[in-house]
Design a protein around this motif. Structure first.
Motif, PDB file in Angstrom:
ATOM      1  N   UNK A  98     -26.794   0.437  26.160  1.00  0.00           N
ATOM      2  CA  UNK A  98     -27.346   1.531  26.958  1.00  0.00           C
ATOM      3  C   UNK A  98     -26.248   2.385  27.593  1.00  0.00           C
ATOM      4  N   UNK A  99     -25.326   1.734  28.307  1.00  0.00           N
ATOM      5  CA  UNK A  99     -24.267   2.512  28.961  1.00  0.00           C
ATOM      6  C   UNK A  99     -22.966   2.543  28.157  1.00  0.00           C
ATOM      7  N   UNK A 100     -22.984   1.916  26.981  1.00  0.00           N
ATOM      8  CA  UNK A 100     -21.848   1.949  26.045  1.00  0.00           C
ATOM      9  C   UNK A 100     -20.570   1.356  26.646  1.00  0.00           C
ATOM     10  N   UNK A 101     -20.693   0.343  27.473  1.00  0.00           N
ATOM     11  CA  UNK A 101     -19.519  -0.340  28.007  1.00  0.00           C
ATOM     12  C   UNK A 101     -19.242  -1.593  27.185  1.00  0.00           C
ATOM     13  N   UNK A 102     -17.965  -1.951  27.106  1.00  0.00           N
ATOM     14  CA  UNK A 102     -17.527  -3.099  26.307  1.00  0.00           C
ATOM     15  C   UNK A 102     -16.786  -4.074  27.207  1.00  0.00           C
ATOM     16  N   UNK A 103     -17.007  -5.361  26.986  1.00  0.00           N
ATOM     17  CA  UNK A 103     -16.318  -6.389  27.771  1.00  0.00           C
ATOM     18  C   UNK A 103     -14.808  -6.316  27.520  1.00  0.00           C
ATOM     19  N   UNK A 104     -13.995  -6.335  28.583  1.00  0.00           N
ATOM     20  CA  UNK A 104     -12.535  -6.277  28.406  1.00  0.00           C
ATOM     21  C   UNK A 104     -11.976  -7.477  27.645  1.00  0.00           C
ATOM     22  N   UNK A 105     -12.571  -8.647  27.856  1.00  0.00           N
ATOM     23  CA  UNK A 105     -12.143  -9.866  27.175  1.00  0.00           C
ATOM     24  C   UNK A 105     -13.356 -10.576  26.595  1.00  0.00           C
ATOM     25  N   UNK A 106     -13.112 -11.362  25.566  1.00  0.00           N
ATOM     26  CA  UNK A 106     -14.164 -12.161  24.959  1.00  0.00           C
ATOM     27  C   UNK A 106     -13.632 -13.575  24.757  1.00  0.00           C
ATOM     28  N   UNK A 107     -14.308 -14.531  25.363  1.00  0.00           N
ATOM     29  CA  UNK A 107     -13.923 -15.920  25.161  1.00  0.00           C
ATOM     30  C   UNK A 107     -14.437 -16.391  23.803  1.00  0.00           C
ATOM     31  N   UNK A 108     -13.555 -17.022  23.044  1.00  0.00           N
ATOM     32  CA  UNK A 108     -13.895 -17.489  21.701  1.00  0.00           C
ATOM     33  C   UNK A 108     -13.902 -19.011  21.700  1.00  0.00           C
ATOM     34  N   UNK A 109     -15.045 -19.573  21.344  1.00  0.00           N
ATOM     35  CA  UNK A 109     -15.178 -21.033  21.267  1.00  0.00           C
ATOM     36  C   UNK A 109     -15.390 -21.446  19.817  1.00  0.00           C
ATOM     37  N   UNK A 110     -14.639 -22.431  19.374  1.00  0.00           N
ATOM     38  CA  UNK A 110     -14.680 -22.861  17.983  1.00  0.00           C
ATOM     39  C   UNK A 110     -15.326 -24.239  17.856  1.00  0.00           C
ATOM     40  N   UNK A 111     -15.851 -24.499  16.672  1.00  0.00           N
ATOM     41  CA  UNK A 111     -16.529 -25.767  16.408  1.00  0.00           C
ATOM     42  C   UNK A 111     -15.514 -26.802  15.927  1.00  0.00           C
ATOM     43  N   UNK A 112     -15.419 -27.880  16.665  1.00  0.00           N
ATOM     44  CA  UNK A 112     -14.583 -29.000  16.240  1.00  0.00           C
ATOM     45  C   UNK A 112     -15.446 -30.145  15.720  1.00  0.00           C
TER      46      UNK A 112
END
Length: 205
Positions: free
Chosen positions: A75-89
């Motif tokens: 809607x407001x076209x904002x993007x998260x500055x960071x993205x936490x990435x979780x991987x499958x172990x």
């Protein structure tokens, strides 16, 4: 019947000729599992926002394909500055916080985004990654009745990776009523948190 947007929730048609089998070969499943990640948008300080989604690693250098609405506000076209990435172990455990990523490309109209892994969980820069990944296929090769397999973090019944299967039920246009192939209809079980994950089909090249 559910819908997947072929442009917005890109279908990974891993082009293996297993003859429309009702299950994926083990080596294919393992590859997809290792390439499926959980994404949690965060502010510039790393504080998590109240949302999560899925993504698929599409290159060994750590580029991840997901939906725009997973990492931003359409809607407001904002993007998260960071993205936490979780991987499958381990498939029977919650994914592990492994990396931080940043959005390097995004299109709210197509509901697509690319996240690049840039730091480890301690915010130290990473380079020379050689991650497991899946290749993009050609969604035009899909047809009604093809098997479809969905990997992602549905959020229903826990935070572990979820797999579901179904079949391609048909196609519709952008408005979900007219003709076209912008949307794919399917009957595989999905839920909140699946967005951005890569469905796989048995389509052959």
């Amino acid at each position: 019947m559910r819908n997947i947007k072929l442009l917005g929730w890109v279908v990974f048609t891993l082009l293996w000729s297993w003859g429309g089998a009702q299950s994926l070969p083990k080596e294919v499943r393992e590859r997809i599992i290792q390439a499926t990640v959980m994404l949690l948008p965060a502010d510039a300080n790393g504080r998590l926002q109240d949302s999560l989604g899925s993504g698929s690693i599409i290159s060994p250098q750590g580029y991840i394909l997901t939906n725009y609405h997973v990492i931003g506000d359409t809607d407001d076209r904002t993007i998260a500055p960071l993205v936490q990435v979780r991987t499958v172990r381990f498939v029977d455990r919650e994914p592990e916080f492994t990396y931080w990523g940043k959005v390097v490309a995004a299109d709210p109209n197509l509901d697509l985004a690319i996240v690049q892994i840039v730091m480890d969980k301690n915010k130290k820069a990473v380079s020379g990654l050689k991650l497991p990944f899946v290749e993009l296929g050609d969604s035009n090769a899909m047809n009604i009745g093809d098997d479809i397999f969905v990997f992602g973090f549905q959020g229903t019944g826990g935070m572990t990776l979820t797999f579901s299967r179904g079949s391609v039920g048909g196609f519709t246009g952008e408005d979900l009523e007219s003709s076209g192939r912008q949307w794919l209809k399917h009957d595989a079980q999905t839920g909140p948190g699946n967005s951005g994950g890569g469905p796989t089909t048995s389509a052959a090249p």
